[in-house]
Design a protein around this motif. Structure first.
Motif, PDB file in Angstrom:
ATOM      1  N   THR A   1     -59.307  46.083 -56.954  1.00  0.00           N
ATOM      2  CA  THR A   1     -59.496  46.269 -55.149  1.00  0.00           C
ATOM      3  C   THR A   1     -61.445  46.915 -55.406  1.00  0.00           C
ATOM      4  O   THR A   1     -62.273  46.963 -54.840  1.00  0.00           O
TER       5      THR A   1
ATOM      6  N   ARG B   1     -54.483  47.257 -59.976  1.00  0.00           N
ATOM      7  CA  ARG B   1     -55.044  46.760 -58.550  1.00  0.00           C
ATOM      8  C   ARG B   1     -55.948  47.656 -57.818  1.00  0.00           C
ATOM      9  O   ARG B   1     -56.459  47.108 -57.428  1.00  0.00           O
ATOM     10  N   LYS B   2     -56.114  48.885 -58.376  1.00  0.00           N
ATOM     11  CA  LYS B   2     -56.530  49.983 -57.668  1.00  0.00           C
ATOM     12  C   LYS B   2     -58.606  50.054 -58.314  1.00  0.00           C
ATOM     13  O   LYS B   2     -59.392  49.359 -57.816  1.00  0.00           O
TER      14      LYS B   2
ATOM     15  N   ASN C   1     -53.843  40.093 -53.246  1.00  0.00           N
ATOM     16  CA  ASN C   1     -52.489  40.899 -52.972  1.00  0.00           C
ATOM     17  C   ASN C   1     -51.136  39.517 -52.846  1.00  0.00           C
ATOM     18  O   ASN C   1     -50.424  39.686 -52.714  1.00  0.00           O
TER      19      ASN C   1
ATOM     20  N   HIS D   1     -49.315  43.539 -61.338  1.00  0.00           N
ATOM     21  CA  HIS D   1     -50.143  44.096 -61.709  1.00  0.00           C
ATOM     22  C   HIS D   1     -49.335  45.575 -61.155  1.00  0.00           C
ATOM     23  O   HIS D   1     -49.623  46.171 -60.254  1.00  0.00           O
ATOM     24  N   PRO D   2     -49.787  46.413 -62.145  1.00  0.00           N
ATOM     25  CA  PRO D   2     -49.557  48.011 -62.191  1.00  0.00           C
ATOM     26  C   PRO D   2     -50.453  48.452 -61.183  1.00  0.00           C
ATOM     27  O   PRO D   2     -51.226  47.987 -61.188  1.00  0.00           O
ATOM     28  N   TRP D   3     -50.479  49.866 -60.949  1.00  0.00           N
ATOM     29  CA  TRP D   3     -51.579  50.320 -59.369  1.00  0.00           C
ATOM     30  C   TRP D   3     -52.988  50.691 -60.220  1.00  0.00           C
ATOM     31  O   TRP D   3     -53.855  50.322 -59.375  1.00  0.00           O
ATOM     32  N   VAL D   4     -52.808  51.068 -61.519  1.00  0.00           N
ATOM     33  CA  VAL D   4     -54.470  51.317 -61.872  1.00  0.00           C
ATOM     34  C   VAL D   4     -55.162  49.957 -62.003  1.00  0.00           C
ATOM     35  O   VAL D   4     -56.375  50.311 -61.403  1.00  0.00           O
TER      36      VAL D   4
ATOM     37  N   ALA E   1     -51.210  39.979 -57.419  1.00  0.00           N
ATOM     38  CA  ALA E   1     -51.546  41.996 -57.238  1.00  0.00           C
ATOM     39  C   ALA E   1     -50.132  42.574 -57.325  1.00  0.00           C
ATOM     40  O   ALA E   1     -49.598  43.790 -58.054  1.00  0.00           O
ATOM     41  N   GLU E   2     -48.884  41.783 -56.941  1.00  0.00           N
ATOM     42  CA  GLU E   2     -47.092  42.280 -57.714  1.00  0.00           C
ATOM     43  C   GLU E   2     -47.007  41.871 -59.190  1.00  0.00           C
ATOM     44  O   GLU E   2     -45.972  43.171 -58.972  1.00  0.00           O
TER      45      GLU E   2
ATOM     46  N   THR F   1     -59.657  40.457 -51.637  1.00  0.00           N
ATOM     47  CA  THR F   1     -58.516  41.203 -52.208  1.00  0.00           C
ATOM     48  C   THR F   1     -57.188  40.453 -50.975  1.00  0.00           C
ATOM     49  O   THR F   1     -56.504  40.452 -51.804  1.00  0.00           O
TER      50      THR F   1
END
Ligand SMILES: CCCCCCCC/C=C\CCCCCCCC(=O)N[C@@H](COP(=O)(O)O)[C@H](O)/C=C/CCCCCCCCCCCCC
Length: 207
Positions: free
Chosen positions: A152, A148-149, A136, A143-146, A140-141, A132
């Protein structure tokens, strides 16, 4: 060519591939670069279905680059960049299947790998934390939220550090850690040359 060759993962093979990548003229050779990625993908595929959305993305990117390499007989990353830049920066930015944008995605993932391997070498036992943190600080920066989620959540299914060292197939845990120490500078070198090349041509933000 298949995206990942048969046989168990071997960190030694990946190390050899990245070692073969950089020439005396500081060019990055595409054949060993893609071969190194195939070895890494083989490892990821052995971790189970929870990582398949990641390995599928990596497989498709390696396949696209392999097709570009064969079609244009590119030997190096520098040759690929020169060829695609010749059409002009605007045309390059408009192409969703360009080699440059695809290399850029793998290039960012290589930074993740470098950080992750450094973490593994450091002795921190929680691989999900290592993964993780590395994610990060790299991918991560972009990638869209979905994504990243999902990434993770998948990291929580990673095997323990001891299991990781064993899957590397290089002998004892001490030998595996020593090989990590050997591999990280080669990966860092490929990353550094690519970063410089993409920065020079203002390609670090290709959509
Ligand atoms: C002995 C230890 C060795 C460690 C071996 C690690 C093996 C890792 C193998 C492959 C790494 C995966 C590379 C993923 C490339 C991702 C490229 C990317 O950013 N793609 C996104 C953007 O693409 P476009 O849409 O713009 O074409 C795409 O949206 C991504 C989708 C999938 C999610 C990517 C998450 C990446 C997480 C980092 C890898 C974690 C693997 C953990 C296993 C240890």
């Amino acid at each position: 060519m298949a995206a990942a060759a048969a046989g168990p993962f071997s960190l030694r093979e990946v190390l050899d591939a990245f070692r073969r990548c950089v020439t005396e003229q500081r060019e990055v050779l595409l054949e060993p670069y893609l071969s190194g990625w195939r070895g890494l993908i083989r490892f990821l595929q052995s971790l189970g279905a929870v990582f398949s959305f990641i390995s599928k993305d990596a497989v498709s990117k390696v396949a696209l680059l392999e097709a570009h390499r064969q079609q244009h007989r590119f030997v190096s990353l520098q040759a690929l960049v020169q060829h695609e830049l010749a059409a002009g920066p605007a045309a390059l930015r408009a192409r969703p299947d360009s080699g440059c944008r695809t290399v850029l995605r793998l290039h960012r993932a290589l930074r993740w790998l470098q950080l992750f391997l450094e973490g593994l070498r450091s002795g921190e036992p929680r691989t999900s934390v290592l993964c993780t943190d590395a994610y990060n600080a790299s991918l991560a920066e972009h990638h869209p939220w979905v994504v990243r989620k999902a990434a993770t959540v998948a990291f929580c299914a990673l095997p323990s550090r001891d299991a990781f060292l064993e899957i590397m197939n290089v002998g004892s845990a001490e030998e595996a850690v020593a090989m990590l120490g050997e591999a990280i500078p080669y990966i860092g070198d490929v990353y550094g040359i690519t970063q410089e090349l993409f920065a020079k041509h203002k390609l670090l933000d290709l959509p």
